[in-house]
Design an enzyme around this catalytic site. Structure first.
Site, mmCIF file in Angstrom:
data_model
loop_
_atom_site.group_PDB
_atom_site.id
_atom_site.type_symbol
_atom_site.label_atom_id
_atom_site.label_comp_id
_atom_site.label_asym_id
_atom_site.label_seq_id
_atom_site.Cartn_x
_atom_site.Cartn_y
_atom_site.Cartn_z
ATOM 1 C CE LYS A 13 -2.175 -0.599 3.841
ATOM 2 N NZ LYS A 13 -1.699 -1.901 4.304
ATOM 3 N NE ARG A 88 -4.102 -0.814 10.012
ATOM 4 C CZ ARG A 88 -3.079 -0.443 9.236
ATOM 5 N NH1 ARG A 88 -3.146 0.659 8.519
ATOM 6 N NH2 ARG A 88 -2.007 -1.186 9.180
ATOM 7 N NE ARG A 127 7.403 -2.868 6.100
ATOM 8 C CZ ARG A 127 6.090 -2.655 6.096
ATOM 9 N NH1 ARG A 127 5.436 -2.532 4.949
ATOM 10 N NH2 ARG A 127 5.426 -2.601 7.214
ATOM 11 N NE ARG A 160 6.333 -0.214 10.169
ATOM 12 C CZ ARG A 160 5.179 -0.344 9.532
ATOM 13 N NH1 ARG A 160 5.026 0.182 8.338
ATOM 14 N NH2 ARG A 160 4.189 -1.001 10.069
ATOM 15 N NE ARG A 171 2.259 -4.366 11.201
ATOM 16 C CZ ARG A 171 3.375 -4.451 10.484
ATOM 17 N NH1 ARG A 171 4.463 -5.024 11.005
ATOM 18 N NH2 ARG A 171 3.421 -3.991 9.273
HETATM 19 P P1 ADP Z 1 1.095 -1.781 7.828
HETATM 20 O O1 ADP Z 1 -0.030 -1.500 6.889
HETATM 21 O O2 ADP Z 1 2.272 -2.398 7.150
HETATM 22 O O3 ADP Z 1 0.692 -2.506 9.077
HETATM 23 P P2 ADP Z 1 1.107 1.011 8.714
HETATM 24 O O4 ADP Z 1 2.278 1.905 8.696
HETATM 25 O O5 ADP Z 1 -0.047 1.339 7.837
HETATM 26 O O6 ADP Z 1 1.697 -0.420 8.355
HETATM 27 O O7 ADP Z 1 0.549 0.874 10.204
HETATM 28 C C1 ADP Z 1 1.376 0.590 11.298
HETATM 29 C C2 ADP Z 1 0.581 0.643 12.608
HETATM 30 O O8 ADP Z 1 0.015 1.944 12.802
HETATM 31 C C3 ADP Z 1 -0.614 -0.302 12.698
HETATM 32 O O9 ADP Z 1 -0.230 -1.615 13.058
HETATM 33 C C4 ADP Z 1 -1.457 0.410 13.755
HETATM 34 O O10 ADP Z 1 -0.956 0.183 15.061
HETATM 35 C C5 ADP Z 1 -1.247 1.867 13.428
HETATM 36 N N1 ADP Z 1 -2.289 2.344 12.484
HETATM 37 C C6 ADP Z 1 -2.086 2.741 11.199
HETATM 38 N N2 ADP Z 1 -3.250 3.096 10.612
HETATM 39 C C7 ADP Z 1 -4.224 2.916 11.554
HETATM 40 C C8 ADP Z 1 -5.634 3.088 11.582
HETATM 41 N N3 ADP Z 1 -6.323 3.516 10.508
HETATM 42 N N4 ADP Z 1 -6.295 2.805 12.728
HETATM 43 C C9 ADP Z 1 -5.654 2.385 13.815
HETATM 44 N N5 ADP Z 1 -4.330 2.175 13.859
HETATM 45 C C10 ADP Z 1 -3.605 2.442 12.752
#
Ligand code: ADP
Ligand code: ZN
Length: 219
Positions: A13, A88, A127, A160, A171
């Protein structure tokens, strides 16, 4: 044009949202990046988000929704946005729909980037990300020219904190339980475009742009 990018952690994404945003001149809003920036800066938002992110859990809706709705008011969003990592879960999707109605806007298209679970695990393990510009690399699939340094800006690459094996598993669980139902939610309103997420970065972004094209022509 308002576009949502949907897909599992590791589906690409973030990579694709950055490439496609540039091609189509849209703002790229990545909730994960917004949280990580808040943590680096040591803001109250960062402190709140940190403990959830470290465990692979979602940051509470109230905080997340407010952050995104505020961000959408910034001037760079006027021409359109790609939302990467939001919504999400169903609560976030509904809150977004409701807020957009009051702003006379709507989600035009949801791009679902599909990748097999086996590929997801492989990608998340290797990553590396640039500390300055967030550009993603992969130890074996797309390594930087100089080890540890970003090709684009020379920034330092890091892994990360939530890319550890245990947190990756959590996750993915959270994704299948809470985020995957959104595929149905957006299919029902005729907004979903499914795109095959395996293959090179350029090949995938070409698929995404053509999936969005019908929408672009209509405007
Ligand atoms: P990935 O999609 O690879 O898990 P992201 O950078 O999008 O990585 O998200 C990392 C973390 O940030 C998630 O595991 C969550 O803890 C938090 N996060 C990101 N977007 C949201 C969201 N829309 N709602 C709640 N938590 C979020
Ligand atoms: Zn960089």
């Amino acid at each position: 044009m308002y576009v949502v990018f949907l897909g599992a952690p590791g589906a690409g994404k973030g990579t694709q949202a950055a490439v496609v945003a540039k091609k189509l001149n849209l703002a790229h809003i990545a909730t994960g990046d917004l949280f990580r920036q808040a943590i680096e800066k040591g803001t109250a938002l960062g402190t709140q988000a940190k403990s959830y992110m470290e465990k692979g859990m979602l940051v509470p809706d109230k905080i997340t929704i407010q952050m995104v709705l505020d961000r959408l008011l910034a001037p760079d969003c006027v021409a359109g946005v790609i939302l990467d990592g939001f919504p999400r879960n169903l609560e976030q999707a509904k809150a977004l729909d409701e807020a957009l109605v009051t702003r006379n806007k709507t989600i035009d298209k949801v791009v679902y980037i599909k990748v097999s679970e086996q590929e997801l695990l492989k990608r998340l393990g290797g990553r590396w990300i640039c500390r300055s510009c967030q550009a993603p690399y992969h130890a074996t699939d797309s390594p930087p020219r100089v080890w540890g340094k970003c090709d684009k800006c020379g920034g330092e690459l890091y892994q990360r904190a939530d890319d550890t094996a245990e947190t990756v598993k959590k996750r993915l669980e959270v994704y299948f339980a809470q985020t995957a139902p959104l595929i149905d939610y957006y299919t029902k309103v005729g907004k979903l475009a499914e795109v095959e997420g395996e293959g090179g970065i350029e090949a995938v972004s070409t698929r995404i742009v053509s999936a969005l094209k019908g929408k672009l022509k209509a405007r």
